[in-house]
Design an enzyme around this catalytic site. Structure first.
Site, PDB file in Angstrom:
ATOM      1  N   GLU A 245       0.833  -1.218   0.000  1.00 15.55           N
ATOM      2  CA  GLU A 245       0.000   0.000   0.000  1.00 15.55           C
ATOM      3  C   GLU A 245       0.866   1.267   0.000  1.00 15.55           C
ATOM      4  O   GLU A 245       0.627   2.214   0.750  1.00 15.55           O
ATOM      5  CB  GLU A 245      -0.936   0.012   1.220  1.00 15.55           C
ATOM      6  N   GLN A 275      -5.802   4.228  -6.286  1.00 18.68           N
ATOM      7  CA  GLN A 275      -6.570   3.983  -5.064  1.00 18.68           C
ATOM      8  C   GLN A 275      -6.009   4.761  -3.874  1.00 18.68           C
ATOM      9  O   GLN A 275      -6.218   4.390  -2.721  1.00 18.68           O
ATOM     10  CB  GLN A 275      -6.595   2.486  -4.730  1.00 18.68           C
TER      11      GLN A 275
END
Length: 636
Positions: A245, A275
């Site tokens: 991430e 994202q």
């Protein structure tokens, strides 16, 4: 790296030992597509894996870890793997155990903060701490800051501990210490006291042998920058980094990594710039966008084969996100042929929107779709209210990820005020808000009032009326309580002349509740204010205050349990990482979504983050997605 830390993680696994455990090239690369295999095989030098929604990034990360061990490129003690949540770390460890067995427990695997805490305990004395330091929680942080605010003679109602905590945390997340702030104009914020509050707060933490959450990385930065020998020891021992991430890293995390990774190290970052939706809490999308500049000779591998959604959903998501300029670029694709085109639905108002979506859901249930494969995703928490009430009305079982609308703290507080107006002998309601917002009425005062009321066999309200005529209470407390009682009598008279919605707004203003939230100046406070606005909106469809209060009682009693699960109701932010067969995306009107506040504050940057949030929402759907908007949504 110290011997203690090294001994904790070193557990060398030779190639032969791995083969005995059944770890070989075949099962590491089993069921991986070409790009996934490339990402697992590329073990030398910096690598950025751009992993789109539903493209199997966790499998790639765990397979890459296993491959590092299998090839002998690294020992467990040479690998540092960072996830963003403890849950993700546990999931990765569990998957890795399936590949390499219990030796997975030897890996240095965790969140940024958990790994930083390990390092800090080893070198705590360098920053003035002892190794057994305590990590305080947000409540303790606010209590400590409240003491300092009082010492500085600042108005606690205007300068709240929540606001000061938000400001200090935001600085720390940018890697800024008091020394950095002291050199800037920022120290003059909070009526010229921001710098002193920051300095005194840090000194107080040290005296208590405590750190807050953000300190973990900040102290690590100080240790590495001021002690070259310690930094070089880590750089020598940790040869391979895996960061999950990466698009959600903040500045302090970025600086921490940049210090640890030298030119001879191998770093693999996995993330999706499309994202990146947490800018409001410090995430910097620039970290992933400049990866190739930060790490010379970096290779970029794109994972674009989606294993979740239909081609219609992916085509819509790809087209939407293509309008963003700040992205590295990729296009999701799938070999799946099933699925439906995305439905776009217009409704007259929010209530009609909830009715129509509930009808769609009932049709899906009749076709065999399970409750737990259906989700309604909203931009803001207060937007769940219409759906909660509709689902209760028709008996659809649901769960809200996060507090249900009428169970939120600010909603319960407001309703407690309304209950006392309608029924002043409602002791439970009065006890809840007697010191909300703060009026200087502590637990000892409340005990005195309750004891007196019990002895006299009267309500707390009447007990207060009698006690303020005596010398039992301190003068300041008597003034606060007398003012509160007078306010309730005025509001009771207002029922005769004002609509219940106007009265509700008046109560929230005159009680000081709205003012207290406005002065917190935080995202959480802004969301709570939005929830209060939605509460007043909800009241508009009822004839009077009493009818509304009765309605709430029935809603809160309408819990359902179902063997097939429950429909999920949550915000788009909370839905990241989840997937459902059918996803409903309501409230997509200009100003609501995209959020006008986000655009006003950040301009094109805010608009692009809103677009990424929409992309996340659409790609949660596997087969069915419906986007809806209302022509006339009522807002206060």
């Amino acid at each position: 790296m110290s011997d203690n830390i090294q001994n904790q993680f070193i557990n060398f696994i030779s190639k032969k030992e791995l083969e005995k455990k059944g770890i070989n090239e075949n099962n590491i690369f089993l069921n991986l597509n070409k790009n996934q295999k490339d990402a697992v095989s590329c073990l030398d030098g910096p690598l950025l894996v751009l992993s789109g929604a539903g493209t199997g990034k966790t499998r790639v990360l765990t397979s890459r870890l296993a491959n590092l061990l299998k090839t002998g490129k690294a020992r467990p003690s040479n690998i540092l793997a960072v996830t963003f949540t403890n849950k993700a770390a546990k999931e990765m460890r569990n998957r890795l155990e399936l590949l390499i067995g219990p030796d997975a427990n030897s890996l240095w695997l965790g969140t940024f903060h958990s790994i930083a805490a390990r390092i800090l305990r080893q070198y705590a004395e360098i920053v003035g701490l002892k190794s057994n330091f305590t990590i305080i929680n947000p409540d303790d942080q606010k209590k400590l800051l409240k003491e300092l605010i009082v010492i500085e003679n600042l108005d606690e109602k205007k300068i709240t501990p929540q606001y000061v905590a938000h400001l200090i945390n935001s600085w720390k997340d940018k890697g800024l210490s008091y020394g950095d702030i002291e050199k800037t104009e920022k120290k003059y914020l909070i009526e010229g006291k921001a710098g002193k509050l920051f300095d005194d707060y840090q000194k107080r933490l040290l005296s208590l042998n405590c750190v807050d959450f953000a300190d973990l990385l900040l102290h690590n930065l100080v240790i590495f920058r001021q002690n070259r020998d310690i930094l070089e020891k880590f750089q020598k021992n940790i040869t391979h980094f895996l960061i999950d991430e990466y698009q959600d890293t903040n500045t302090a995390q970025y600086l921490w990594l940049k210090l640890l990774v030298n030119s001879n190290n191998n770093i693999c970052c996995v993330g999706d710039d499309d994202q990146s939706i947490y800018g409001w809490r410090g995430a910097d999308i620039g970290n992933i966008l400049r990866f190739e500049k930060d790490f010379s000779g970096a290779e970029v591998i794109r994972l674009e084969e989606n294993y979740r959604s239909s081609k219609y959903i992916l085509n819509s998501a790809n087209n939407l996100i293509s309008f963003n300029q700040s992205r590295l670029g990729k296009s999701l694709k799938t070999s799946a042929t099933s699925g439906e085109k995305i439905t776009l639905m217009s409704t007259g108002d929010g209530a009609e929107e909830a009715r129509k979506i509930s009808t769609h859901i009932e049709n899906l249930l009749n076709k065999g779709v399970k409750f737990n494969e259906i989700a309604v995703l909203v931009r803001a928490g207060y937007q769940t209210r219409n759906f909660e009430e509709r689902f209760v009305q028709i008996g659809l079982p649901y769960k809200v990820i996060g507090a249900k609308f009428y169970e939120r703290q600010e909603i319960r507080d407001a309703i407690a005020y309304f209950r006392v107006i309608l029924q002043q002998n409602d002791d439970l309601a009065l006890e809840r808000i007697i010191n909300v917002p703060k009026r200087g009425i502590g637990s000892q005062t409340l005990r005195t009032i309750k004891k007196y009321s019990r002895l006299e066999n009267i309500s707390i309200f009447n007990g207060i009326e009698q006690l303020i005529l005596t010398d039992e209470l301190r003068p300041g407390v008597k003034i606060s309580l007398e003012s509160l009682i007078k306010q309730f009598y005025i509001w009771q008279e207002d029922i005769k002349n004002l609509s219940h919605t106007d009265l509700a707004g008046k109560v929230l203003e005159e009680s000081g509740y709205v003012f207290s939230l406005q002065n917190e100046k935080s995202i959480d406070a802004e969301n709570r204010l939005e929830n209060l606005k939605e509460l007043i909106n909800a009241m508009a469809s009822f004839e009077n205050l009493a009818g509304f209060i009765e309605h709430i009682s029935l809603v809160n009693d309408g819990e359902n349990s179902n063997i097939d699960g429950e429909i999920s109701l949550m915000t788009l932010h909370a839905a990241k990482g989840l997937e459902f067969d059918a996803v409903f995306l309501p409230c997509w009107e200009e100003g609501s979504f995209p959020s006008q506040r986000s655009i006003d504050e950040k301009g094109i940057v805010g608009l692009e983050e809103e677009r990424r949030l929409a992309y996340v929402g659409i790609t949660r759907a596997k087969k069915i997605a419906l986007i809806s908007f209302s022509m006339n949504r009522f807002y206060q």
